[in-house]
Structure formats: structure tokens, C-alpha cells
Design a protein around this motif. Structure first.
Motif, PDB file in Angstrom:
ATOM      1  N   MET A   1      24.000-104.646 -17.056  1.00 22.81           N
ATOM      2  CA  MET A   1      24.834-104.681 -15.461  1.00 22.81           C
ATOM      3  C   MET A   1      26.286-104.036 -15.747  1.00 22.81           C
TER       4      MET A   1
ATOM      5  N   ILE B   1      20.448-108.433 -11.985  1.00 24.65           N
ATOM      6  CA  ILE B   1      21.405-109.312 -11.315  1.00 24.65           C
ATOM      7  C   ILE B   1      20.590-110.608 -10.790  1.00 24.65           C
TER       8      ILE B   1
ATOM      9  N   MET C   1      20.382-117.744 -15.681  1.00 26.63           N
ATOM     10  CA  MET C   1      21.345-118.549 -16.108  1.00 26.63           C
ATOM     11  C   MET C   1      21.554-119.919 -15.530  1.00 26.63           C
TER      12      MET C   1
ATOM     13  N   MET D   1      33.615-109.254  -5.339  1.00 26.88           N
ATOM     14  CA  MET D   1      33.959-109.519  -6.968  1.00 26.88           C
ATOM     15  C   MET D   1      34.628-110.789  -7.047  1.00 26.88           C
TER      16      MET D   1
ATOM     17  N   VAL E   1      32.224-113.429  -7.264  1.00 27.52           N
ATOM     18  CA  VAL E   1      31.688-113.343  -8.797  1.00 27.52           C
ATOM     19  C   VAL E   1      32.682-114.007  -9.614  1.00 27.52           C
TER      20      VAL E   1
ATOM     21  N   PHE F   1      32.500-117.873  -9.337  1.00 25.06           N
ATOM     22  CA  PHE F   1      31.406-118.831  -9.598  1.00 25.06           C
ATOM     23  C   PHE F   1      31.221-118.610 -11.274  1.00 25.06           C
ATOM     24  N   HIS F   2      31.647-117.655 -11.685  1.00 27.40           N
ATOM     25  CA  HIS F   2      31.339-117.378 -13.270  1.00 27.40           C
ATOM     26  C   HIS F   2      32.475-118.452 -13.812  1.00 27.40           C
TER      27      HIS F   2
ATOM     28  N   GLY G   1      29.876-120.719 -14.600  1.00 28.13           N
ATOM     29  CA  GLY G   1      29.212-119.953 -15.647  1.00 28.13           C
ATOM     30  C   GLY G   1      29.960-120.390 -16.930  1.00 28.13           C
TER      31      GLY G   1
ATOM     32  N   PHE H   1      36.299-112.153 -16.832  1.00 27.29           N
ATOM     33  CA  PHE H   1      36.385-112.678 -15.107  1.00 27.29           C
ATOM     34  C   PHE H   1      37.694-112.574 -14.749  1.00 27.29           C
TER      35      PHE H   1
ATOM     36  N   ARG I   1      30.236-106.972  -4.297  1.00 27.89           N
ATOM     37  CA  ARG I   1      29.134-107.591  -5.428  1.00 27.89           C
ATOM     38  C   ARG I   1      27.941-106.992  -5.274  1.00 27.89           C
ATOM     39  N   ARG I   2      26.953-106.962  -6.092  1.00 29.38           N
ATOM     40  CA  ARG I   2      25.531-106.337  -6.255  1.00 29.38           C
ATOM     41  C   ARG I   2      25.525-104.906  -5.938  1.00 29.38           C
ATOM     42  N   TYR I   3      26.640-104.204  -6.127  1.00 28.62           N
ATOM     43  CA  TYR I   3      26.702-102.683  -5.842  1.00 28.62           C
ATOM     44  C   TYR I   3      26.299-102.036  -7.147  1.00 28.62           C
TER      45      TYR I   3
ATOM     46  N   ALA J   1      32.821-107.372 -22.308  1.00 24.18           N
ATOM     47  CA  ALA J   1      31.709-108.056 -22.403  1.00 24.18           C
ATOM     48  C   ALA J   1      30.657-108.022 -23.329  1.00 24.18           C
TER      49      ALA J   1
END
Ligand code: HEM
Ligand SMILES: [Cu+2]
Lengths: 240, 586
Positions: B63, B85, B92, B410, B413, B416-417, B421, B464, B477-479, B503
Motif C-alpha cells: 500500500m 487495505i 491486524m 488520512m 488513519v 487509529f494507527h 495500531g 504516522f 483515505r482508501r484512495y 515504512a
């Protein structure tokens, strides 16, 4: 003898009362529920979780009943049987409910005889319970067949909202599965009781552990729960 | 607190529960494969969870490659991005974190920490693992079916989750739902064990208020799971019927690709309610064990009693209870009644109170502590920082007016990460480093472990932290590819490339962790039974690693709470829970 009795009353006086008993049990070591075996505690907690499952099933059914745009079929017509020239509403369900509640009675008696170590009576009563449970499932199969022949499908039916069939098959199916599992376990345990496994301390086939008569009572908890759930399904699905 | 005795008069109350009949394995298979020993089951759970977690990690690289260098990796098309995703998120959250904290740490630590020989129903416990493994296999199978795994997002919202146009709508979604159902069944078998063991199988002297916070965290999380998973279970069953049988529980009347579908009259928002009734408690299912473990790590490695033990316990319980009444803060943009938003925003902010209490207590425990910067301690400190960070952005998102513009960016994202996460993962690492000597009898290579810590901690921030900024810019997000958009400046693309490179580095650093784990198994320094000089029972076992039945002949007897560090007048700086009080001169 008198001395023992005396000590008992003293103990009782020393023990705190009412909710304080609960508090002191929870504040103590080893067990939070005094004199409750592991198996029984586990069954109660499982039933709590299962209560959530059934509640959510019923809530979801109510939600889709509100969200659907078509009319909801009338249960007293759908679940009527044509007997002796006239339609009798809900007759089959009434009988099924009666059968299931009766089975709760025989189960309770089995538990009682189990504690008296009466092998024969316990086993027979469990078999009767299993037979009543199987009858219930059989009648449910009959009801499903009848509705399917009349054209009810999970995705639609001749009388209105398709959610009627979806919820019906899903909820009664899920409950029926519970009853079926109950019947299977009743048969297994009845066999063990009959053979005297719990007196001789014979080890289980899978678990290699010895069982106790208490398993009859734990089975009873499950069985009564399944009956109780049925009462709610009956009220919310068939009577509403 | 010291050596408070329970029961009137006598120090050691009589045993209430007869000693269990343990199953003694006869062969290699029943000892290591179909084992009924909670410790072996724990390792099976942990290794399976780590293995599937590695898949999720690799997906996150893919990703990030796409986001950082759009157009370069032509094999990642938009459908695949969505599949990545979805599988990454679901693996996870459920198959890694839930399974590792409850199935892994729960199985290993609960019996040892409360002084039991094993879980109460070892056979059911064993089944739990095998059912979990089946769920994982079904999930993995979805990578290999026609159409690939589902790309519906880990939230699986209908109607799109099951309709053409969403990748994996053919088979992927079916396998995902089936796998979740299997997972829940397996989890329930294990979860009942954990709860009953804590409630009914503690050793003599172990009251609930003497339990280490680790046990409190895992216990409360398991209760949450037993009550929250039913909602997911039912939602999965209904969506499976919608997909396979053509029922319309969740699907309203729809026109898709110019065609009127045969669905109609269902309620998509019902799914959202069910999903988040599970989903929010799920956040705490992974957070509460982390809270508990971190409390113990801090107390042990700062050689101080935990500040406000009772408050910590009640905060865990309060957070657990409140977590059932906040779920719709995930649904502010779903079109539900605005009054709901008001209610759920309020409850969400209320939950911040017990959470803040916990953070203050950790900090106060560290205050003037004798802090040893061991690897577990480093991870614990990193957790506090990260968790506070994620918690603060949670306060932003809990408010309706702030959430609405930030939703699906984002920023979410990043939030919550940070909070569910990175923070729990840091605790997992800390916990593995902490308990590894007990599990294997060996110490880690400290240098490699520190290297792993710094890369992971700093790297996670580098990944993050900038995402908050990207979210504020409006990057969705999710793009798969944001393309050329006037509100997203060129520098944001550079930032994205930077994040992706970090990452990858962080990902490679995890290989160092794995290498260290296996290398130390053989070559690590031999550990004695209690290398951290900790008070809790698992460090007091007669053998290291603990044998079958944990305690040898006699169960331990507990005389005190779990946090007797640096007690004035004691001859060591810690007093194990099972050390009898010294008779005082009258
Ligand atoms: C090396 C560490 C990680 C990296 C680089 C990473 C990266 C990402 C990326 C790039 C996305 C997709 C963003 C988007 O386009 O919407 C994502 C989504 C997600 N990640 Fe991670 N992640 C990592 C670790 C974790 C962990 C430990 C968790 C455990 C909770 C987690 C849970 C999720 C969830 C739930 C989603 C949302 C999936 C969805 O939108 O359906 N991630 N992650
Ligand atoms: Cu939430």
C-alpha cells in the motif's frame, strides 16, 4: 451433633448479609461465586453471551420489519393449519411451545434424580427430554416444509415483505440448531448416565477426563435457556 | 498495602477447589501439537498470529509503495489496493491483535499469574486454537479464489461489500464472513476459559484485588469480547445470507449499472450499528490488555508500586462498561438522527476521564521511580507517548463538528494507527521482551533489541505523525491514487514518498526482531527464574520454563498484592506475592 449445629448458627451470624455477602465473596480469594463449579460458571457465562446473540437477532428482525417498504404478512394467517374444515391460527406453534415447555419439566426432573444418583430414572427422563426436543425439531421441519411449499423463500414470499421469510428461516433455524445440539448432547449424557460412567469414574472418549453427575444439571441450564429463548421468539415473531 | 491478610484470623484460607486432574500427554503429538497445556496453546496462538500478521505487514508495504510512488508499481491496480487495505486492516485488528493478546498472552499469563495449574477446561481451550487456525486458513484461502479477497474495507459496509463493482464480491467476501464466524466460535471457546479461570480458579490468597493489572486487563477485555462479538457474528450471518441466498437484511432497493437489483427494503445502517457495537469495544479488547501489561512493565522496571492500584482496576472496568455506549461516534456521517450524535459525543468524551486517570497513574508511578531503561521499559514509555498522542486526536474526532470534515481522511488513519495500531504493538513487543526469559529460559540479545526498539518507535512516528497533516489538507483515505488535485500541494506527494520509505525501513527492522527471537532461543544468555526481580507469581515457578501443571507439587499461596517494590525495611527491593509475611514483634 448439637455442637455442630451451634457452630453453624454462629458462622451464619458472623457472615455478612444481603449484598454484603456478594461483596465479601467477590473480595475473597479463589472463587468469586462460592460453591459454583467451573462447569456451571462456564455455562452461565456462555448463556450470557448467547443471550446477546439471540437479542441481536431479534432486534435486527424488528429493524428490518420497520425498514422494509412492503406490508408484513399476517402471522396468524401464515401460521394457520387447515384442520377439520377450518383454519386454526397458530395451532402448530401452540403445540410446539407446549412440547418444548413440557421438555423443560422432564429435564428438571432428570436433574433432580441425577442428584439422587438414580441412574435409571435420570437416563430415562433425559431420553424423554431428548424425544420431546426431537419432536419439536420435527414439527419445525414440518412447518418449514409447509411454508416452502406455499412459496415462502428466504428472498421472498407471496404475501409481502421478503424480510418475513428471511427473518423466519434465520431465527427459527438458529434456534432449531440450538435444540438439535441440545438433543445430541442429551443423548450422549443419557448414555453415560445409563452406563454408570459417573459412578465408576470412566474417562471421557475425547477429553480423557472423568465426568460428574453435575453435567446433567449443566445440560439442564442449557436446555431451559433454549426453551426460554423460544418464548421470546414466539412472542416477537408469531404473536406480533 | 504491604502484607494485608484476608479472612478473619488465619492467614491462609482453606482450599475451596479440589486440585484439577491434569491430562498427561503420552506422545509428542499430544504434548506439542494437540496439546491441552495452556502454555503450549499460547505459543501456538502467538506464532500463528505473528505469521498472519506478517502478511498484513507485507500488505502495508505494498500500500505504501503505491501511495508513495503512484504509477510506478503497475501491478497494483485500484481493486488490488482496496483488497490490500481490507485484508491489512482486518488481519491486524482481529487475527493478529485480538488473537495475540487474548489467545496468546491470555493463555500464557492468566493461569500462571493467578496461581492455577492450567485453564479450567483445557480440552475446550485446545479446540479454541484449532478453530482459530481454521479461521486463519479460510482467510488466507481468500487470496487464491477467483476475484481475490474482498476489497470492501475492513468495515465491510453493505451494500457495496457484496455488490459487483467491489473487488472480491464473488468469493472473497464470502470467505471473509465465514472466516469471521469461525473465528468468533473459536474465540468463545477460549474466552469462556479465560473468564472462568480468573473468577473461579485463583489460588489461595489471590483475591481479585491482588491480581496483577495484566490479568485485570485481559479479563475485562475477554468479557467485552464475549459480549461484543455476538453483534459481529449476527451481522456476518445476515450479510452472508444477503450475499448467498439473496435476502435483503442490509440492502435497500438499488439500481446498479443501470439495472434494478432484486434486493429491496433492507437497512444498511443496521449493519453499521451492529458492526460498531462490536467495533468500538474491539478497540478496547486490544487496548485493555495493553493497559494492564504496560502497568506491570512500568512497576517492575521502575521498581515502584503502581500508583493508585484500585483506581487503575476501576478505570479498566469503567472503560470496559462505557465502551458499549459510544459506538455511533463512528457513524456521525452516516445520516443518523443528529440527537444521537449529541449523545454519543458526550459518552465518548466521558470515556476520556478514566483513560486519563490511567495515564496520570502511569506517569505518577514513574515519578521518582528507579527507572531501569531496559527494553521492555523503553517500549512501555513509548506506549505512553504514543497512546496519549492517539488519545488526543480521539478527542478531536469524538466531536461531531470536528469529525465531519475529517471523516474518511488520512487524519483518521493517523489517529487509529496511533491509538490501536502502534500503541498496542509497542506493548506486544515490550511484553515479548519481558516474558521471553520465562518462556524460553534465555535472554535476548540486548543490542539488537534496542536497535529494534529505536527504529520501530521513531519510525512509527515518522510514518504516522505526518499523516495528521495530510488528513488536514484533505487527503482522503482508501484512495489508490489522489492524482493532481489543487488542494493537495506538491509537497504532500514528497511527504508521501518519505512516509513510504520509512515504512519499508520499519518493516525490515521487524525482521531483526524475528531474527533475534529465534537466534536467542539457542544463543541467548541463560536466564534465571526471575531475571527482572519481579513480584508476580509467574516469576516464582519452580522451573523455568514452567513445567506442565506450572507449580510442581504445591500450589503457591499468595500473601500480598503484586506491587511490593522497594518496601521500606524489606531486605530486597521486591517481595514476591507468595512470600509469607515476617512475624512482627507484637
Ligand atoms: C508498519 C505498520 C503499518 C503501516 C505502514 C500501515 C499502513 C496502512 C495504510 C497505508 C493503510 C491504508 C490507508 C488508506 O489508504 O486508507 C492502513 C489501513 C489500516 N490499518 Fe494499517 N499500517 C500499519 C500497521 C497497522 C496496525 C498495527 C494495525 C492494527 C490495528 C493497522 C490497522 C489498520 C486498519 C484497521 C486500517 C483501515 C483499513 C480500511 O480502511 O479498511 N495497521 N494501514
Ligand atoms: Cu470507537
Amino acid at each position: 451433633m448439637a455442637e455442630v449445629a451451634l457452630r453453624k448458627t454462629q458462622d451464619a451470624a458472623a457472615r455478612p448479609r444481603h449484598w454484603r455477602v456478594v461483596a465479601s465473596d467477590w473480595a475473597s480469594d479463589q472463587t468469586a461465586f462460592k460453591n459454583v463449579s467451573w462447569g456451571k460458571a462456564m455455562m452461565w457465562i456462555f448463556l450470557l453471551s448467547d443471550t446477546f446473540v439471540f437479542s441481536i437477532f431479534l432486534l435486527s428482525y424488528m429493524t428490518v420489519r420497520m425498514s422494509t417498504t412492503q406490508t408484513w404478512p399476517n402471522p396468524s394467517q401464515v401460521f394457520a393449519l387447515h384442520i377439520g374444515g377450518q383454519d386454526i391460527p397458530l395451532i402448530l406453534i401452540a403445540i410446539m411451545t407446549f412440547v418444548l415447555i413440557t421438555s423443560s419439566g422432564t429435564m428438571a426432573m432428570a436433574v433432580n434424580y441425577g442428584y439422587r444418583r438414580d441412574r435409571k430414572k435420570t437416563a430415562v427422563l433425559m431420553l424423554v427430554t431428548a424425544a420431546l426436543g426431537a419432536t419439536f425439531v420435527g414439527m419445525q421441519a414440518f412447518e418449514w416444509t409447509k411454508l416452502i411449499m406455499e412459496g415462502v423463500r428466504p428472498w421472498g414470499n407471496p404475501w409481502g415483505a421478503p424480510q418475513f421469510g428471511s427473518s423466519f428461516f434465520m431465527i427459527t433455524g438458529f434456534h432449531g440448531t440450538h435444540v438439535t445440539f441440545g438433543v445430541i448432547f442429551l443423548l450422549i449424557i443419557a448414555r453415560k448416565v445409563w452406563r454408570g460412567d459417573f459412578d465408576t469414574g470412566r474417562a471421557g472418549f475425547f477429553t480423557s477426563r472423568r465426568g460428574r453427575y453435575e453435567i446433567v444439571e449443566i445440560m439442564g441450564l442449557y436446555w431451559h435457556f433454549v426453551d426460554l429463548v423460544w418464548v421470546f421468539i414466539f412472542a416477537f415473531f408469531y404473536l406480533w | 498495602m504491604g502484607d494485608v491478610l484476608i479472612g478473619r484470623g488465619d492467614a491462609i484460607p482453606p482450599a475451596e477447589v479440589v486440585d484439577v486432574e491434569l491430562y498427561h500427554p503420552h506422545s509428542w503429538i499430544t504434548k506439542y501439537v494437540f496439546s491441552q497445556d495452556a502454555k503450549v496453546i499460547a505459543l501456538q496462538y502467538s506464532l500463528t498470529a505473528l505469521a498472519i500478521g506478517l502478511v498484513a505487514l507485507v500488505l502495508s508495504w505494498l500500500m505504501r509503495l503505491q501511495l508513495g510512488f503512484p504509477g510506478v508499481f503497475s501491478f497494483i491496480d485500484p481493486s488490488q489496493y482496496l483488497q490490500y487495505i481490507t485484508m491489512h486492516g482486518m488481519i491486524m485488528v482481529i487475527y493478529l491483535l485480538t488473537a495475540l493478546f487474548l489467545g496468546g498472552f491470555g493463555n500464557y499469563l492468566i493461569p500462571l499469574m493467578v496461581g492455577a495449574r492450567d485453564m479450567v477446561f483445557p480440552y475446550v481451550n485446545m479446540l479454541s486454537y484449532w478453530v482459530y487456525l481454521l479461521a486463519v486458513l479460510v482467510l488466507v484461502a481468500s487470496f487464491f479464489v477467483p476475484g481475490g479477497p474482498t476489497g470492501a474495507g475492513w468495515t465491510l459496509y453493505p451494500p457495496q461489500a457484496i455488490l459487483p463493482g467491489t473487488p472480491g464480491h464473488e468469493w472473497g467476501i464470502i470467505l471473509m464472513l465465514v472466516s469471521l464466524i469461525i473465528f468468533i466460535i473459536g474465540f468463545t471457546m477460549g474466552g469462556l476459559n479465560y473468564v472462568v479461570t480468573v473468577l473461579q480458579a485463583r489460588t489461595r490468597g489471590m483475591t481479585l484485588m491482588r491480581m496483577p493489572l495484566t490479568v485485570w486487563g485481559i479479563f475485562t477485555a475477554t468479557v467485552l469480547a464475549l459480549l461484543a462479538f455476538p453483534a459481529l457474528f449476527v451481522a456476518c450471518v445476515m450479510m452472508l445470507f444477503d450475499r448467498v441466498l439473496g435476502t435483503s437484511f442490509f440492502i435497500p432497493a438499488l439500481v446498479s449499472m443501470g439495472e434494478q437489483l432484486k434486493y429491496g427494503g433492507g437497512s444498511p445502517i443496521l449493519f453499521q450499528h451492529l458492526f460498531w457495537f462490536f467495533g468500538h469495544p474491539e478497540v478496547y479488547i486490544v487496548a485493555l490488555p495493553a493497559f494492564g501489561i504496560v502497568s506491570d512493565l512500568i512497576a517492575t522496571h521502575a521498581r515502584r508500586n503502581i500508583f493508585g492500584y484500585r483506581m487503575m482496576v476501576w478505570a479498566i472496568v469503567a472503560i470496559g462498561a462505557l465502551s458499549f455506549v459510544v459506538w455511533a461516534h463512528h457513524m456521525y456521517v452516516s445520516g443518523m438522527n443528529p440527537w444521537f450524535g449529541f449523545f454519543f459525543a458526550t459518552t465518548t468524551l466521558v470515556i476520556a476521564v478514566p483513560t486519563a486517570i490511567k495515564v496520570y497513574n502511569w506517569v505518577l508511578t514513574l515519578w521518582r521511580g528507579d527507572i531501569h531503561l531496559t527494553v521492555p521499559m523503553l517500549f512501555a514509555l513509548a506506549f505512553i507517548v504514543t497512546f496519549v498522542n492517539g488519545g488526543l486526536t480521539g478527542l478531536f474526532l469524538g466531536n461531531v463538528v470536528v469529525d465531519v470534515p475529517l471523516s474518511d481522511t488520512m487524519f483518521v488513519v493517523a489517529h487509529f494507527h496511533m491509538v490501536m495500531g502502534v500503541a498496542p504493538i509497542l506493548v506486544i513487543f515490550g511484553a515479548i521482551y519481558h516474558w521471553y526469559p520465562k518462556i524460553t529460559g534465555r535472554m535476548w540479545n540486548e543490542a539488537l533489541a534496542k536497535f529494534h526498539f529505536w527504529i520501530t518507535f521513531l519510525g512509527a512516528y515518522a510514518i504516522f505523525f505526518p499523516m495528521h497533516y495530510l488528513g488536514l489538507l484533505g487527503m482522503p483515505r482508501r484512495y489508490h491514487d489522489i492524482g493532481q488535485t489543487s488542494f493537495i500541494p506538491e509537497s504532500a506527494h514528497t511527504l508521501n514518498a518519505f512516509i513510504s520509505i520509512v515504512a519499508l525501513i520499519v518493516g525490515v527492522a521487524q525482521m531483526v526482531f524475528l531474527f533475534n527471537m529465534f537466534w536467542s532461543l539457542r544463543h541467548g544468555r541463560k536466564a534465571d527464574g526471575n531475571p527482572w526481580r519481579a513480584t508476580t507469581l509467574e516469576w516464582q515457578t519452580p522451573e523455568t520454563p514452567p513445567g506442565h501443571g506450572n507449580w510442581g507439587k504445591e500450589l503457591p499461596v499468595v500473601y500480598r498484592w503484586a506491587y511490593d517494590y522497594n518496601v521500606p525495611g524489606a531486605d530486597q527491593d521486591f517481595i514476591p506475592q507468595n512470600q509469607p509475611p515476617t512475624p512482627r514483634p507484637a
